[in-house]
Every structure is written in structure tokens, then in C-alpha cells.
Enzyme design. Structure first.
Site, short mmCIF file in Angstrom:
data_model
loop_
_atom_site.label_atom_id
_atom_site.label_comp_id
_atom_site.label_asym_id
_atom_site.label_seq_id
_atom_site.Cartn_x
_atom_site.Cartn_y
_atom_site.Cartn_z
N ARG A 105 9.54 -11.63 -13.86
CA ARG A 105 9.40 -10.19 -13.65
C ARG A 105 10.70 -9.47 -14.03
O ARG A 105 10.67 -8.37 -14.58
CB ARG A 105 9.02 -9.92 -12.18
CG ARG A 105 8.54 -8.52 -11.94
CD ARG A 105 7.85 -8.38 -10.61
NE ARG A 105 8.74 -8.62 -9.49
CZ ARG A 105 8.34 -8.71 -8.22
NH1 ARG A 105 7.05 -8.56 -7.93
NH2 ARG A 105 9.18 -8.93 -7.24
N LYS A 206 10.49 -3.47 -11.56
CA LYS A 206 11.30 -3.13 -10.38
C LYS A 206 12.55 -2.35 -10.81
O LYS A 206 13.68 -2.78 -10.56
CB LYS A 206 11.66 -4.38 -9.60
CG LYS A 206 10.68 -4.66 -8.46
CD LYS A 206 11.07 -5.82 -7.62
CE LYS A 206 11.82 -5.42 -6.38
NZ LYS A 206 11.04 -4.76 -5.35
N GLU A 242 -0.49 1.86 -4.46
CA GLU A 242 0.27 0.94 -3.62
C GLU A 242 1.16 1.76 -2.70
O GLU A 242 1.12 2.99 -2.72
CB GLU A 242 1.09 -0.05 -4.46
CG GLU A 242 2.15 0.61 -5.31
CD GLU A 242 3.07 -0.40 -5.99
OE1 GLU A 242 3.29 -1.49 -5.44
OE2 GLU A 242 3.58 -0.07 -7.08
#
Ligand code: PMP
Length: 359
Positions: A105, A206, A242
Site C-alpha cells: 500500500r 494513505k 468510510e
């Protein structure tokens, strides 16, 4: 603000000199552990110039770092982070949960932000060195975990808009207790105005810049007694995406629904693991848009994330309407949570090959 009881225990032992230094971790009041930063012993740093690969990382005492005022991260927010936990198993060993997923990620995020990234091998090696160098800060089983925070950011100076000429990969770790002190369930609020991510934006990585824009709405929701907020999609304002730091699942008649990871939500590693566990237990899991009607109709709601783990949602409020959900031990959520927890804490054999022992 007075220091937390856990930190108080450290500072009391700190004044007793170097010999006591060796025992900080032991002197911790693990029962008082919160989700906050407690300085540990060492952190890991590796640098590279743009165009080169990362090489020659090293451990260094935990502490401040020096940055140019024109560092890419400070001026243009060129940076990403990761979060994962080192957990002590029942027999006292230390393990990580799917750390190669975090490496992957980080790599995806780095590409999006025009940054070089450490290889998976370098990433895992850095985690291992950081945890071993801070071993005494890994809480005893059941008391919490050592939260590991890998950062990757443009550290070189840049003024014209563009990628920085130098990058820093830094890993630090700190012992943490549960994220929400309030207990076993959450009460969420659907945010109707502020959007967290847009199609084509950076919601799926992120990026450091994704987080402070939601501080204000989360703060307001907390002031009203909610645990966190749920964001709606920016394109239509109709579908749940989310929360600020975790993914969301809905259960209706034993079918599990969760919004698809199509670029506007973070592809959570806990989310991915729960989907795999649920399918393995023969639940039907649908990754599809979740409109407000599904929120009204759900029997259960739960959320997933490294920090919050798998937590039941007791209620969701949309405008003035509050909907309550099943949260007991008979719930689907509970079954999935137990399986994940047993793998993460080494209580059952890890048939999935998800854990990495590091001692
Ligand atoms: N969504 C967001 C926005 C997050 O920051 C996180 C935490 N990384 C998650 C979901 C959950 O991801 P994970 O399960 O990998 O911790």
C-alpha cells in the site's frame, strides 16, 4: 494537561537514572495504556535522492528530526504513512499482521505522489529492526500492542511546484491501548456536507493530506457524543464510503455489504482480511455501493481498521434520525471478530499465512 497515568509511571522511573532506563517498559502501567505517543528507544531512518533507490537505513535514538523549511512534505504535503501493530502472542512471542500488505500500500501511495519507495524487503526489514530495538515496549498479551508508524515523505528542499529532490523513510513505534476508550461499541454520525475524498483524488492512498481536512467534522461530532463520522461519496452524496480512520460493513439477513475500494476509500488491510474470513465461513460478501436505504435496513453494522480493530456500531445518526443495531455475541460481527483476533494473537494456527513472527 497532566500526564496520563501510563506516562506518569515512565517519568517517575526516568528520574532514577540510566539503570532505571533499561526498565521503562517494565515500569509501564500497562493497564492505563491509551492511544497516544509514548517515546520509545529507537526509530529507523533511510534516505534516498530522487532517481536513486533507498539504501543503507539504520536505527537511531527516538527523537526529533531536522528538516529544511522548504522540505517537500512541509510545503506541498508530499508524504504518506502506514500503521500496523506488533502483538505479543499468548506464549510471549511477537508477531506482525500482514506487513507485506502495508509495504504494498505504501508503494502504491508513493507512486501516486511521485515518490520512490522502499522495496518490500527493505520495508519488512525496517519494521523488524524497529520492533526488536523496542522490544520491551511491546505490551503483555491482552494489554495492547506496539503501534508501528512507517512514514515516507519528501524531505529535500523544493520551491517550484514538483517532487522533492530527497526522500526519507522513517519508522517509529509506540505502545498503544484501545483507540476508543469509550468501550466496545461505536455511535456514528453521517456527515452530510464535508466530503473526505473525490473520484480521481487521493482517498485510496494513505496520503498525509487526507487526514487534517476531517478534523473539524470529527471534533464537532465528538462534541455531540458521537464516536466518529461516516462520509458520503462526493459524486452523488448518496452512498456511504468510510469513516475518518476505518472501513465500514453492514449486515442484512446474513449478507455482508461493504463499499467497494474504487479509489475513494482506503483499501484497509483489516477490511480485506474480514472479507476473506467471512467468505471462508461461507457468508455472502458484496462489495458494492451502500446507499442510505441500506443503512436504515441493516441488522448489524461494524467497522474495521488497525487502530479500531473490529468494532460493533451500536447506532448511526443521519440528520435527526438515529438507527440502532444488533451488537451482541450472536451477531455475525462477533464471529468474524473472534476469528481475526485469534489469528492476530496467535491463539489458533494461522492457516492463512498472515502473521510474521519477528523474534
Ligand atoms: N480508512 C482510513 C481512512 C484509514 O486511515 C484506515 C487506517 N489505515 C483504514 C480505513 C483501515 O485500514 P487498515 O485496516 O489497513 O488499518
Amino acid at each position: 494537561m497532566p500526564p496520563s497515568p501510563a506516562l506518569q509511571a515512565i517519568s517517575e522511573s526516568a528520574v532514577q537514572g540510566h539503570e532505571a532506563d533499561e526498565k521503562y517498559g517494565d515500569a509501564m502501567n500497562w493497564d492505563e495504556l491509551e492511544f497516544g505517543v509514548i517515546p520509545t528507544d529507537h526509530m529507523y531512518i533511510m534516505k534516498c535522492s530522487n532517481g536513486d533507490d533507498f539504501s543503507q537505513g539504520h536505527l537511531t535514538p527516538f527523537g526529533k528530526i531536522e528538516l529544511s523549511p522548504s522540505a517537500g512534505i512541509l510545503n506541498y504535503g508530499q508524504g504518506i504513512f502506514e500503521g500496523l501493530k506488533a502483538i505479543r502472542t499468548k506464549d510471549g512471542r511477537i508477531q506482525l499482521f500482514r506487513p507485506e500488505e502495508n509495504a504494498l500500500r505504501m508503494k502504491m501511495g508513493a507512486e501516486r505522489l511521485c515518490m520512490p519507495s522502499p522495496s518490500t524487503h527493505q520495508f519488512l526489514d525496517a519494521l523488524k529492526q524497529t520492533v526488536l530495538a523496542n522490544k520491551r515496549w511491546v505490551p503483555p498479551q491482552g494489554k495492547g500492542s506496539l503501534y508501528i508508524r512507517p512514514l515516507l515523505f519528501g524531505s529535500g528542499p523544493v520551491l517550484g511546484l514538483g517532487p522533492a529532490p530527497e526522500y526519507t523513510f522513517l519508522v517509529y513505534a509506540t505502545p498503544v491501548g484501545s483507540y476508543h476508550k469509550c468501550g466496545a461499541t461505536m455511535n456514528l454520525y453521517i456527515e452530510n456536507e464535508v466530503r473526505r475524498a473525490i473520484p480521481g483524488g487521493t482517498g485510496g492512498i494513505k496520503s498525509i493530506t487526507n487526514y487534517s481536512p476531517v478534523f473539524e467534522v470529527v471534533k464537532k461530532a465528538r462534541a455531540k457524543g458521537f464516536t466518529d463520522v461516516l462520509f458520503l461519496d462526493a459524486a452523488t452524496g448518496k452512498n456511504i464510503e468510510e469513516a475518518s480512520l476505518f472501513n465500514i460493513f453492514f449486515v442484512k439477513d446474513n449478507v455482508i455489504l461493504t463499499p467497494p475500494a474504487n479509489g475513494t476509500i482506503l483499501p484497509g488491510i483489516t477490511r480485506k482480511s474480514i472479507i476473506e474470513i467471512a467468505r471462508d465461513l461461507n457468508y455472502l460478501v458484496k462489495e458494492r455501493d451502500v446507499p442510505l436505504e441500506d443503512v436504515l435496513a441493516a441488522d448489524e453494522v461494524f467497522c474495521t481498521g488497525t487502530a479500531v480493530e473490529v468494532t460493533a456500531v451500536a447506532s448511526i445518526t443521519y440528520q435527526d434520525k438515529r438507527i440502532e443495531y444488533r451488537t451482541g455475541e450472536e451477531s455475525v460481527f462477533h464471529k468474524l471478530r473472534v476469528v481475526l483476533k485469534e489469528i492476530q494473537t496467535g491463539v489458533v494456527e494461522d492457516k492463512m499465512g498472515w502473521t510474521m513472527l519477528i523474534d
